[in-house]
Design an enzyme around this catalytic site. Structure first.
Site, PDB file in Angstrom:
ATOM      1  N   ASP A 131     -33.560  43.672  15.843  1.00 39.39           N
ATOM      2  CA  ASP A 131     -33.052  44.239  14.426  1.00 39.39           C
ATOM      3  C   ASP A 131     -31.542  44.676  14.560  1.00 39.39           C
ATOM      4  O   ASP A 131     -31.459  45.161  15.611  1.00 39.39           O
ATOM      5  CB  ASP A 131     -34.089  45.125  14.036  1.00 39.39           C
ATOM      6  CG  ASP A 131     -33.338  45.817  12.550  1.00 39.39           C
ATOM      7  OD1 ASP A 131     -33.618  44.919  11.535  1.00 39.39           O
ATOM      8  OD2 ASP A 131     -32.920  46.822  12.563  1.00 39.39           O
TER       9      ASP A 131
ATOM     10  N   GLU B  68     -31.131  39.280  14.868  1.00 39.91           N
ATOM     11  CA  GLU B  68     -30.702  39.379  13.470  1.00 39.91           C
ATOM     12  C   GLU B  68     -29.016  39.596  13.518  1.00 39.91           C
ATOM     13  O   GLU B  68     -28.805  40.917  13.807  1.00 39.91           O
ATOM     14  CB  GLU B  68     -31.525  40.679  12.868  1.00 39.91           C
ATOM     15  CG  GLU B  68     -31.254  40.412  11.126  1.00 39.91           C
ATOM     16  CD  GLU B  68     -31.225  41.864  10.539  1.00 39.91           C
ATOM     17  OE1 GLU B  68     -31.563  41.953   9.379  1.00 39.91           O
ATOM     18  OE2 GLU B  68     -31.097  42.773  11.523  1.00 39.91           O
TER      19      GLU B  68
END
Length: 719
Positions: free
Chosen positions: A362, A417
């Site tokens: 993330d 990401e």
């Protein structure tokens, strides 16, 4: 394939690497190999060489002082709690700025003087708690424990949760903060199934255990194992990405404000339940990825890492550099020895102890840049990726993490990401890349939402759709999606809601009329997903529930909604209800996954787009031996429409979005044949004539290549 060679010319050693099947390139070993693949990187070879040298410096440090990856990344075997052979318990904790420490807990009645810890020269405290008089383990299983630290300067005591805790729990009736417990179950879960092979074509089902129930509460690991895994397997996904597993004190943070990095969230059950979930998924042939959050950490002090030893610069950068102003969280110091060991060990822990198969990292943009992507719009100019705004230590950490994981676990999958589009993010570290296997194609869902918000159907520009779906670097793999959890959150709308909005409440029943809005929404929902799936990447992702057009957004219980669970759940009841139309979208999603499993378009070369007609709103392209044809026109159907194809012969139907099994109008004969004419058309050697109704997508293949078609499906819904 990597083969090193030395050249007598005096140049630096080089190595050969197979960048794609049958294509072997010779690359330098100084981190500039990616410039051989991408000539646009040639002006930045100095920066590439510099960052690779930094990576090598840290890797050398790990090898020489940390015992190599194998030892350095097993910090969880050194720190934290460990039961010894004599049933004593050894506990270690790094807290370099604290001047004293004691282990306290229910086992010693929270007595600060009972188990005083000793500090070594490296800032680590340790203590051995002897076994009980009857020889049993010194600390009872599941009993509460803390480390009590004497703060620098003030000399005051502050209690903290052990940073390497494997189990923390919350009792809202007593204390809203989490508390650590000594986790030592008598019978640990024994894995029964082998981890599945690394999928060639990755089809990801993004899921959150807590919301995976229709009831107004938090779901559990066991319920997910029993109720949701069979759904995922039936749909044909081969990978699950589990969100919000690392313990987070605030449920509404969606798992992105981590407080305890080594503890699986106790909201859903205990660690053994999570292991059973992963093992069961493996038994179904499903790979399981962890959504790992190493881009930042919660600012919580009482049940987090912040101010652990009384300073703000222990695991994090000190001062303003250590704060993420937008996320209101703390930022790791990736260049420091112990934080680096903590994070790399965290990855090994989830791989070894829970048998995860890899990670979706993330917030990678935040790690890569000093500005963390805040208020920065990336234009794609390569100078944006090689300047003073790049966080060299953050890049180094990601290179180390990927290098370590791929060295120790050859089948591991890592996904980034990243919104910046940094080149070489998804090339191997020895080439000078950052080492990820895939990046998320984050521009694609933004495109669909923008079109649905701002344009009427006849204003859709096929060229712009095709450009966005195909605008990616060759040899860097993308995972594409029409929508993820981001688009499901309150404040935005899912694609189904953008398409059908409030009419979903009144007209999704088969007993109600098929209104123009519902008919359009169902048709475009299917087409958007298929063109995204088949054209936009080398992997595909769907957020749970969106496959059947989940009727409402996602909003976790919080003060702003009176702590309601109404939107913090998945309404499986609507897709299971034979009177509702959601089942048709669910079946279309299943058909796409089964077709991809048969033909493997995601792992094939990028598609050849032969047609993008703006007036007709017709698109055609070939990939993996299939011909994909889309008519996005809102009203115009076409007969005898000429489509260029490369392979001659008789073509048969594979998929038809207009089939009644997917709530279409049955305007195409699924038993029909399409024969080629040997004349060039749209830069292809042959053409076929097709009937292509409005708002319809069809997929064809030659009769010789027909491996699977929708006729082979046993429909999984009740009608």
């Amino acid at each position: 394939m990597l083969t090193e060679s030395n050249h007598s010319s005096g140049n630096a050693s080089k190595f050969q690497t197979e960048v794609e099947p049958g294509r072997v390139l010779t690359m330098p070993t100084d981190g500039t190999g990616v410039a051989v693949l991408d000539p646009w990187l040639e002006p930045f070879t100095g920066a590439l060489r510099h960052r690779y040298a930094l990576f090598q410096k840290y890797k050398k440090m790990i090898n020489e002082s940390g015992g190599g990856y194998e030892n350095f990344t097993k910090g969880y075997d050194y720190f934290g709690f460990h039961v010894q052979k004599d049933n004593s318990v050894l506990y270690r904790e790094w807290a370099p700025n604290a001047t004293g420490a004691s282990l306290i807990g229910e086992f010693n009645n929270w007595d600060h003087g009972a188990n005083v810890m000793k500090k070594d020269d490296y800032g680590s405290f340790s203590v051995v708690v002897p076994p009980k008089s009857d020889g049993s383990v010194a600390i009872p299983h599941n009993s509460k424990v803390k480390i009590s630290l004497v703060m620098p300067n003030s000399g005051e005591r502050a209690d903290r949760l052990p940073a390497w805790s494997k189990r923390v729990v919350q009792d809202l009736n007593v204390n809203p903060n989490y508390e650590a417990v000594f986790w030592n179950p008598g019978k640990q879960y024994v894995f029964k199934n082998k981890q599945p092979p690394k999928p060639k074509s990755i089809r990801v089902y993004e899921a959150h255990v807590g919301i995976s129930t229709s009831e107004y509460r938090v779901g559990t690991y066991k319920e997910f194992t029993q109720n949701i895994l069979p759904r995922i397997a039936n749909l044909g996904y081969n990978t699950i990405q589990l969100m919000a597993i690392m313990e987070h004190a605030y449920y509404a943070s969606f798992g992105y404000q981590v407080t305890s990095f080594f503890a699986s969230s106790s909201r859903y059950g205990d660690p053994e339940d999570l292991k059973e979930l992963i093992d069961t998924a493996h038994g179904l042939g499903i790979t399981v990825l962890l959504d790992v959050v190493h881009s930042h950490a919660s600012k919580n002090v009482h049940d987090g890492l912040n101010m652990f030893d009384g300073t703000d610069h222990m695991y994090f950068h000190g001062g303003g550099k250590g704060n993420h102003d937008l996320w209101d969280s703390r930022l790791f110091n990736y260049g420091a020895y112990e934080p680096l060991r903590f994070l790399l060990s965290n990855l090994r822990y989830w791989m070894n102890e829970f048998q995860f198969d890899g990670f979706r990292f993330d917030g990678v943009t935040s790690i890569l840049y000093k500005h963390h992507g805040m208020g920065y719009g990336f234009s794609g100019d390569y100078r944006e990726y090689f300047n003073e705004s790049v966080d060299e230590e953050g890049v180094m950490y990601l290179m180390l993490a990927n290098d370590m994981l791929h060295q120790l676990y050859p089948n591991v999958i890592t996904i980034a990401e990243d919104v910046s589009g940094m080149p070489a993010l998804c090339r191997p570290v020895p080439e000078g890349g950052v080492g990820f296997d895939y990046r998320l194609a984050m521009a694609v869902p933004d495109m669909w939402i923008k079109m649905l918000k701002e344009q009427s159907d006849d204003e859709w520009k096929m060229g712009e759709v095709i450009h966005t779906l195909t605008n990616r670097r060759h040899l860097e793999k993308n995972i594409v999606y029409a929508e993820s959890h981001d688009q499901a959150l309150v404040g935005d709308k899912t694609l189904a809601f953008w398409l059908m909005d409030k009419e979903m409440y009144d007209f999704m029943s088969k007993l109600s009329p098929n209104t123009p809005i519902i008919d359009r929404g169902i048709a475009l929902h299917k087409m958007i997903r298929l063109i995204t799936h088949s054209l936009g990447g080398e992997g595909y992702l769907n957020f749970e529930g969106n496959e059947f057009g989940h009727p409402e957004w996602l909003d976790f219980p919080r003060p702003g909604n009176n702590s309601s669970f109404h939107h913090a759940r998945r309404q499986w009841n609507v897709v299971d209800d034979p009177l509702l139309r959601y089942k048709y979208l669910n079946e279309w999603d299943r058909a796409m996954q089964l077709a991809e499993a048969a033909y493997g378009w995601l792992s094939s070369h990028q598609a050849y787009v032969s047609l993008k007609h703006e007036g007709d709103k017709v698109v055609s392209y070939e990939r993996a031996g299939l011909v994909f044809i889309f008519n996005f026109h809102p009203t115009q159907s076409f007969t005898d429409y000429r489509i260029g194809v490369e392979t001659p012969g008789e073509y048969k139907l594979v998929l038809d979005s207009d089939s009644s099994i997917f709530m279409g109008h049955n305007r195409i004969d699924e038993n029909g044949s399409w024969f080629t004419t040997p004349e060039p058309w749209n830069n292809r050697s042959n053409y076929i004539h097709v009937y292509i109704p409005c708002r319809t997508a069809i997929v064809l293949t030659t009769k010789q290549n027909l491996k699977w078609s929708q006729k082979d499906m046993v429909v999984s819904y009740k009608d």
